[in-house]
Scaffold this active site. Structure first.
Site, short mmCIF file in Angstrom:
data_model
loop_
_atom_site.label_atom_id
_atom_site.label_comp_id
_atom_site.label_asym_id
_atom_site.label_seq_id
_atom_site.Cartn_x
_atom_site.Cartn_y
_atom_site.Cartn_z
N CYS A 16 0.86 -1.17 0.00
CA CYS A 16 0.00 0.00 0.00
C CYS A 16 0.90 1.23 0.00
O CYS A 16 2.12 1.13 0.21
CB CYS A 16 -0.91 0.00 1.23
SG CYS A 16 -0.02 0.07 2.81
N GLU A 132 -0.02 -0.81 15.13
CA GLU A 132 -0.86 0.35 14.88
C GLU A 132 -1.80 0.60 16.06
O GLU A 132 -1.97 1.74 16.49
CB GLU A 132 -1.69 0.16 13.61
CG GLU A 132 -2.59 1.36 13.32
CD GLU A 132 -3.61 1.11 12.22
OE1 GLU A 132 -4.74 1.63 12.33
OE2 GLU A 132 -3.28 0.40 11.25
#
Length: 290
Positions: A16, A132
């Protein structure tokens, strides 16, 4: 002469933009230095981590960070809690911040909610312990409630205001189900906001990769064992094509998988480098078409 087996690499698979940017920053730093430290694996793919290690990228832990002084440390796309930045300031560490812009915006939104005059319970739909998620929980001084399944919702007080956010790489379907369940349990009149913070570049890959898998006889899904996104996308491929096989690299390919196959699809996670998928394609080509 037997007909050649067609082998295709999915054009939509691979890094990504957040991972691409982080690796570009690492390579730019290493072009002028022999060593650069990275807090945690820069990407959940051991082959790519090894490629960058040979260039001088050294993976460190948070414990290691506390022992370093006067060096450069790259923060990967997953993001970090405020405590990491405080340690860096205290130890005169130069931060090369490669936090994904989508993650950074989410951190700011959660921080603003937490710092509001009357903060609600902050609930994060995500994987406990994921890098995250650790960064997101850090925006709330550790008070956010992390849930990944319905059983964990008992940690929420449904008589008090609730604000729901999501780890950016979680599946959209799972997020919607979680929010529907939280909504059904929240007492009448209690404020509830569900914030869809899933990255669409990641979320939209699920349907596309299912279509890709269905279009081939056999599918090789290339992913690191640590990639949560990889597990989700692999299961999507498997759902669409039961002849899908999860591999880390070309060394794990088994010739027996291709019996009667007329086409082979090669795809991967958002943490899978393009060069690795091409390497797998070349290995299959040599195996079946040479």
């Amino acid at each position: 002469m037997s007909r050649k087996v067609d082998i295709e690499v999915d054009s939509e698979s691979g890094f990504c933009f957040g991972v691409t940017a982080a690796i570009s920053k690492a390579e730019a730093e290493l072009s002028g230095s022999d060593t650069l430290y990275c807090l945690g694996d820069i990407v959940h793919n051991s082959d790519e981590v090894e490629r960058l290690r040979r260039k001088g990228l050294q993976t460190i832990t948070h414990s290691d960070l506390g022992q370093l002084h006067d060096v450069g440390v790259l923060l990967r796309a997953h993001g970090e809690p405020p405590s990491t930045y405080r340690t860096a300031r205290d130890n005169n560490i130069r931060i090369i911040d490669a936090t994904c812009p989508v993650v950074l915006q989410l951190q700011r939104r959660i921080k603003e909610t937490y710092m509001s005059a009357e903060p609600p319970q902050i609930v994060i739909y995500g994987q406990v312990g994921h890098a995250e998620v650790n960064g997101l929980v850090g925006q709330t001084d550790g008070t956010a409630i992390v849930v990944e399944n319905i059983e964990q919702l008992d940690a929420i007080d449904f008589s008090r205001p609730i604000a729901v956010y999501s780890q950016t790489t979680k599946p959209l379907e799972g997020y919607r189900k979680m929010c529907a369940e939280i909504t059904s349990r929240t007492l009448p009149g209690v404020p509830l906001t569900c914030n869809d913070t899933i990255c669409r570049q990641v979320a939209n890959r699920g349907e596309r990769i299912m279509n890709f898998a269905a279009s081939h006889s056999v599918v090789l899904f290339v992913s690191g064992k640590k990639s949560s996104n990889g597990r989700v996308l692999f299961n999507r491929c498997l759902q669409s094509n039961p002849r899908t096989h999860l591999i880390s690299n070309s060394a794990e390919i088994d010739r027996r998988w291709f019996s009667g196959a007329t086409s082979v699809g090669v795809c991967g996670a958002t943490s899978t480098p393009r060069w690795l998928m091409e390497e797998v394609k070349d290995a299959v080509d040599r195996m079946l078409n040479s």
